[in-house]
Design an enzyme around this catalytic site. Structure first.
Site, mmCIF file in Angstrom:
data_model
loop_
_atom_site.group_PDB
_atom_site.id
_atom_site.type_symbol
_atom_site.label_atom_id
_atom_site.label_comp_id
_atom_site.label_asym_id
_atom_site.label_seq_id
_atom_site.Cartn_x
_atom_site.Cartn_y
_atom_site.Cartn_z
ATOM 1 N N VAL A 80 0.825 -1.103 0.050
ATOM 2 C CA VAL A 80 -0.142 -0.055 -0.117
ATOM 3 C C VAL A 80 0.933 1.193 -0.184
ATOM 4 O O VAL A 80 1.724 1.480 0.966
ATOM 5 C CB VAL A 80 -1.032 0.079 1.390
ATOM 6 C CG1 VAL A 80 -1.777 1.142 1.252
ATOM 7 C CG2 VAL A 80 -1.554 -1.192 1.583
ATOM 8 N N ASP A 134 -9.156 12.639 -0.263
ATOM 9 C CA ASP A 134 -8.240 13.885 0.182
ATOM 10 C C ASP A 134 -8.227 13.722 1.734
ATOM 11 O O ASP A 134 -9.292 14.199 2.447
ATOM 12 C CB ASP A 134 -9.270 15.148 -0.143
ATOM 13 C CG ASP A 134 -8.425 16.440 0.307
ATOM 14 O OD1 ASP A 134 -7.418 16.394 0.748
ATOM 15 O OD2 ASP A 134 -8.975 17.538 0.002
ATOM 16 N N ASN A 162 3.827 7.695 2.798
ATOM 17 C CA ASN A 162 4.636 8.785 1.896
ATOM 18 C C ASN A 162 3.788 10.029 1.927
ATOM 19 O O ASN A 162 4.289 11.240 1.592
ATOM 20 C CB ASN A 162 4.762 8.293 0.471
ATOM 21 C CG ASN A 162 5.354 9.386 -0.221
ATOM 22 O OD1 ASN A 162 6.690 9.806 -0.455
ATOM 23 N ND2 ASN A 162 4.621 9.997 -1.421
ATOM 24 N N TYR A 239 5.779 22.418 10.266
ATOM 25 C CA TYR A 239 6.175 21.126 9.385
ATOM 26 C C TYR A 239 7.442 20.285 10.176
ATOM 27 O O TYR A 239 7.251 19.123 10.297
ATOM 28 C CB TYR A 239 6.603 21.479 8.027
ATOM 29 C CG TYR A 239 7.212 20.546 7.130
ATOM 30 C CD1 TYR A 239 6.662 19.435 6.384
ATOM 31 C CD2 TYR A 239 8.569 20.504 7.148
ATOM 32 C CE1 TYR A 239 7.216 18.510 5.757
ATOM 33 C CE2 TYR A 239 9.384 19.285 6.468
ATOM 34 C CZ TYR A 239 8.406 18.531 5.718
ATOM 35 O OH TYR A 239 9.103 17.528 4.862
ATOM 36 N N LYS A 243 7.196 16.452 11.190
ATOM 37 C CA LYS A 243 8.173 15.247 11.148
ATOM 38 C C LYS A 243 8.769 14.751 12.267
ATOM 39 O O LYS A 243 9.470 13.461 12.119
ATOM 40 C CB LYS A 243 9.072 15.745 10.055
ATOM 41 C CG LYS A 243 8.485 16.067 8.534
ATOM 42 C CD LYS A 243 7.933 14.661 8.092
ATOM 43 C CE LYS A 243 7.377 14.943 6.539
ATOM 44 N NZ LYS A 243 6.985 13.540 5.886
ATOM 45 N N VAL A 272 14.790 16.647 -2.893
ATOM 46 C CA VAL A 272 14.442 15.551 -3.953
ATOM 47 C C VAL A 272 13.850 16.443 -5.123
ATOM 48 O O VAL A 272 12.872 16.864 -4.731
ATOM 49 C CB VAL A 272 13.697 14.437 -3.568
ATOM 50 C CG1 VAL A 272 13.449 13.523 -4.953
ATOM 51 C CG2 VAL A 272 14.317 13.683 -2.619
ATOM 52 N N SER A 274 11.301 17.553 -8.022
ATOM 53 C CA SER A 274 9.954 17.499 -8.273
ATOM 54 C C SER A 274 9.384 18.562 -9.134
ATOM 55 O O SER A 274 10.012 19.530 -9.422
ATOM 56 C CB SER A 274 9.205 17.354 -6.919
ATOM 57 O OG SER A 274 9.034 18.417 -6.517
#
Length: 389
Positions: A80, A134, A162, A239, A243, A272, A274
């Site tokens: 998943v 959502d 993720n 944020y 995390k 990364v 994107s």
């Protein structure tokens, strides 16, 4: 296990040899016990650093890729993936499909999910399912819909947490819009916990049944962390805190699920590339999603740069070396690091505000500063240019 035994043997050898050296210093060179004791502490500290650094190099550059047969690869098991429609999540889904896992995709945009599911089914010859929800709404219906799909899946062995969201631009906490605070916590924390609480029991049940029939041996839960959670990050305080929460939650869950033969790891990433980030050019420090996910899935079970933590991995080579250097020198919670982070994000904020002003003057809206962009269901890889942490 062989790697762990070799690492322990290396440590024991250093300690034993150090003991012989110190005994000789006392006997033949007349050093005082206090001097030898202080020297021993220094040598032991250096030895630990050497062992830690060697472990990073082994994890990142030497050891073979993780074997996924024990997780049910090519044996009918499902994986998943949340936040699966773009970036890192999309690449997780692709690569797990190539490893022989059926894939259940969860994200916000149905058209992207449908296209990805078809691509994986055709290229990897595996089954796929998808669900468009959502999670920023924290609606009970979302989780009922997930349960409905899970009832049609016989065996789940892997969960990739993720899904994630950050601030639109670096912003002081006192100026952060309440809606943005809510969405970050709702997506990064509440959604991750609730989805895991739904799927982890299915993994535990699947592993028990598979072990009884010797089909496969264990399950896996990977949760995406961030350097923003590793290091206190001013102007991205909410944020950063969300995390950091995932770090401790994931570590605690790893201990709880170990007796159930389910491996739980937090994956730490730097920036990364994107589409949303507009950082299109890769570099030594900034991989693309394919490079990052390849490194992650190849090194499950190994710490990489996160040698000071358990059930945590910083897998990409440059991220690993940076993580190790910070942790082993100034420390992740040092005032120096926090101050550097603050100055960097103040500068990023100034540039972002100037860009918004230019676009407003020209009558062009910034797509990254729209309500949809701020409140959307974004994957961890879809960090904007402010997330250089």
């Amino acid at each position: 296990m062989v790697y762990v035994n070799a690492k322990n043997y290396f440590c024991d050898s250093i300690i034993n040899n150090t003991d012989r050296v110190l005994s000789a210093l006392i006997k033949y060179h007349g050093l005082s016990i206090i001097a030898v004791f202080l020297l021993a502490i220094g040598l032991f500290h250096v030895a630990l650093k050497v062992v830690s650094y060697v472990a990073v190099l082994l994890d990142v550059f030497v050891l073979p890729p993780t074997n996924y047969l024990p997780y049910g690869s090519q044996r009918g098991a499902w994986a998943v993936v949340t936040g699966a429609s773009d970036g890192i999540g999309k690449e997780y889904a692709r690569q797990l499909g190539l490893r022989g896992f059926n894939v259940f995709l969860i994200s916000r945009t149905e058209s992207k999910l449908r296209e990805l599911a078809q691509e994986i089914a055709e290229k990897s010859k595996v089954e796929t399912k998808f669900l468009a929800i959502d999670v920023s709404t924290d609606s009970p219906q979302n989780y009922k819909d997930i349960e409905t799909v899970l009832e049609t899946i016989p065996s789940v062995s892997i969960l990739i947490n993720n899904v994630g969201l950050s601030h639109s631009i670096p912003t002081p906490f006192l100026e952060t819009p309440p809606a943005e605070l809510h969405n970050i916590i709702a997506i990064n924390n509440l959604a991750t916990l609730k989805i895991t609480q739904l799927i982890a029991p299915k993994i535990v049940e699947s592993v028990k049944e598979a072990r009884a029939t010797k089909k496969f041996q264990k399950g896996l839960i990977l949760t995406m962390g961030s350097f923003g959670g590793l290091l206190p990050t001013p102007l991205l305080a909410t944020y950063s805190g969300s995390k950091a929460f995932l770090q401790h939650w994931s570590n605690a869950l790893a201990v709880e699920l170990a007796p159930e033969h389910v491996d739980v790891e937090l994956v730490v990433s730097y920036l990364v590339t994107s589409a949303m980030s507009k950082v299109r050019k890769t570099s030594a420090l900034i991989p693309n999603p394919k490079q990052f996910v390849t490194a992650t899935l190849s090194s499950v079970g190994r710490a990489g740069g996160a040698q000071e933590k358990f059930a945590t991995s910083t897998p990409y080579w440059s991220h690993a070396l940076l993580h190790w250097w910070i942790a082993q020198t100034v420390g992740v919670f040092s005032k120096l690091v926090a101050g550097f982070n603050y100055k960097m994000h103040v500068d990023i904020r100034k540039r972002a505000l100037k860009k918004q002003a230019r676009q407003a003057a020209g009558g062009v809206a910034d797509p990254k500063n729209t309500t949809a962009a701020r409140e959307g269901y974004a994957t961890e890889s879809l960090k904007n240019e402010t997330l250089k942490h």
